[in-house]
Design a protein around this motif. Structure first.
Motif, mmCIF file in Angstrom:
data_model
loop_
_atom_site.group_PDB
_atom_site.id
_atom_site.type_symbol
_atom_site.label_atom_id
_atom_site.label_comp_id
_atom_site.label_asym_id
_atom_site.label_seq_id
_atom_site.Cartn_x
_atom_site.Cartn_y
_atom_site.Cartn_z
ATOM 1 N N LEU A 154 0.827 -1.209 0.000
ATOM 2 C CA LEU A 154 0.000 0.000 0.000
ATOM 3 C C LEU A 154 0.861 1.258 0.000
ATOM 4 O O LEU A 154 1.793 1.386 0.785
ATOM 5 C CB LEU A 154 -0.910 -0.017 1.239
ATOM 6 C CG LEU A 154 -1.948 1.092 1.340
ATOM 7 C CD1 LEU A 154 -2.990 0.952 0.237
ATOM 8 C CD2 LEU A 154 -2.615 1.040 2.714
ATOM 9 N N ARG A 155 0.525 2.198 -0.888
ATOM 10 C CA ARG A 155 1.260 3.455 -0.979
ATOM 11 C C ARG A 155 0.358 4.624 -0.596
ATOM 12 O O ARG A 155 -0.862 4.527 -0.690
ATOM 13 C CB ARG A 155 1.764 3.681 -2.407
ATOM 14 C CG ARG A 155 2.753 2.645 -2.840
ATOM 15 C CD ARG A 155 3.072 2.801 -4.312
ATOM 16 N NE ARG A 155 3.820 1.650 -4.760
ATOM 17 C CZ ARG A 155 4.901 1.713 -5.498
ATOM 18 N NH1 ARG A 155 5.350 2.875 -5.914
ATOM 19 N NH2 ARG A 155 5.522 0.616 -5.850
ATOM 20 N N LEU A 156 0.966 5.703 -0.193
ATOM 21 C CA LEU A 156 0.203 6.894 0.165
ATOM 22 C C LEU A 156 -0.679 7.338 -1.000
ATOM 23 O O LEU A 156 -1.825 7.745 -0.802
ATOM 24 C CB LEU A 156 1.143 8.027 0.590
ATOM 25 C CG LEU A 156 0.461 9.336 0.984
ATOM 26 C CD1 LEU A 156 -0.527 9.121 2.129
ATOM 27 C CD2 LEU A 156 1.498 10.380 1.354
ATOM 28 N N SER A 157 -0.183 7.211 -2.225
ATOM 29 C CA SER A 157 -0.962 7.610 -3.402
ATOM 30 C C SER A 157 -2.194 6.722 -3.607
ATOM 31 O O SER A 157 -3.089 7.086 -4.363
ATOM 32 C CB SER A 157 -0.086 7.588 -4.650
ATOM 33 O OG SER A 157 0.430 6.286 -4.876
ATOM 34 N N ASP A 158 -2.263 5.580 -2.919
ATOM 35 C CA ASP A 158 -3.420 4.685 -2.998
ATOM 36 C C ASP A 158 -4.490 5.041 -1.965
ATOM 37 O O ASP A 158 -5.535 4.391 -1.916
ATOM 38 C CB ASP A 158 -2.997 3.226 -2.746
ATOM 39 C CG ASP A 158 -1.953 2.729 -3.722
ATOM 40 O OD1 ASP A 158 -1.941 3.209 -4.870
ATOM 41 O OD2 ASP A 158 -1.151 1.863 -3.326
ATOM 42 N N CYS A 159 -4.209 6.029 -1.125
ATOM 43 C CA CYS A 159 -5.084 6.350 0.006
ATOM 44 C C CYS A 159 -5.789 7.684 -0.186
ATOM 45 O O CYS A 159 -5.153 8.693 -0.471
ATOM 46 C CB CYS A 159 -4.272 6.421 1.295
ATOM 47 S SG CYS A 159 -3.347 4.940 1.683
ATOM 48 N N HIS A 160 -7.091 7.668 0.002
ATOM 49 C CA HIS A 160 -7.872 8.913 0.091
ATOM 50 C C HIS A 160 -8.298 9.009 1.550
ATOM 51 O O HIS A 160 -9.133 8.229 2.019
ATOM 52 C CB HIS A 160 -9.080 8.867 -0.841
ATOM 53 C CG HIS A 160 -10.028 10.001 -0.636
ATOM 54 N ND1 HIS A 160 -9.685 11.305 -0.864
ATOM 55 C CD2 HIS A 160 -11.306 10.021 -0.186
ATOM 56 C CE1 HIS A 160 -10.711 12.087 -0.589
ATOM 57 N NE2 HIS A 160 -11.701 11.321 -0.167
#
Length: 191
Positions: free
Chosen positions: A28-34
């Protein structure tokens, strides 16, 4: 001093609240998180990082980079996450930042969280969390059981099987077969 357990609180939380696999959490990457200030968020899963061993990967890394299980390599899987998990992830990122490659979870050096690490911490935490007579039981015996607890919770709350299957990346048939005990007896409530 190492903060090993504190670093994994949010890791375990994504397994429990989002129903994802440990290898998906590792990737999991920060760019995958809203992660909005308030309300529900979303994790858009794109990659899994299973442990294969250096001799079995093309890159020579211990953790292989793969697409999501049982999906085309380029597809993703959005999973809605409740406000409690949004808050846990925001606090984790505030305290620890991101690891290398923008990953949400990393070890103390920013590397990939190893399965031996999250297993060891889990086993240590069980001794503190469970009553002494339950430590030797299979109750919450492995980190993956958090995913099962999430799926069971959703099914018992009345989330339709097809939606649970979509969120966790399984077919409805697998959910029905594996979690039949959760579903059994809900016919009257559905009617």
């Amino acid at each position: 001093d190492r903060c090993r357990g504190r670093r994994l609180v949010a890791f375990y939380a994504v397994l429990y609240y989002a129903g994802i696999r440990p290898a998906e959490a590792v990737g999991l990457r920060l760019s995958d998180c809203h992660l909005p200030e308030t309300g529900w968020g979303t994790l858009t899963l794109r990659e899994t990082r299973p442990v294969s061993g250096k001799q079995w990967t093309d890159s020579g890394e211990r953790h292989d980079r793969r697409g999501l299980k049982a999906r085309e390599a380029s597809t993703d899987r959005p999973v809605p996450i409740p406000p409690v998990l949004v808050a846990i992830l925001r606090a984790h990122l505030k305290d620890f930042g991101t690891a290398k490659e923008g990953r949400v979870f990393g070890n103390e050096r920013g590397g990939v969280v190893g399965s031996s690490t999250y297993w060891r911490v889990w086993e240590e935490a069980r001794e503190y969390a469970l009553p002494p007579e339950r430590i030797a039981s299979p109750l919450a015996g492995r980190p993956y059981d958090l995913r099962h607890a999430c799926i069971t919770r959703w099914l018992n709350a009345g989330v339709p099987i097809a939606e649970v299957a979509r969120r966790v990346g399984n077919s409805p048939e697998v959910i029905h077969r594996r979690y039949h005990g959760c579903i059994d007896g809900h016919e009257e409530a559905a009617n």
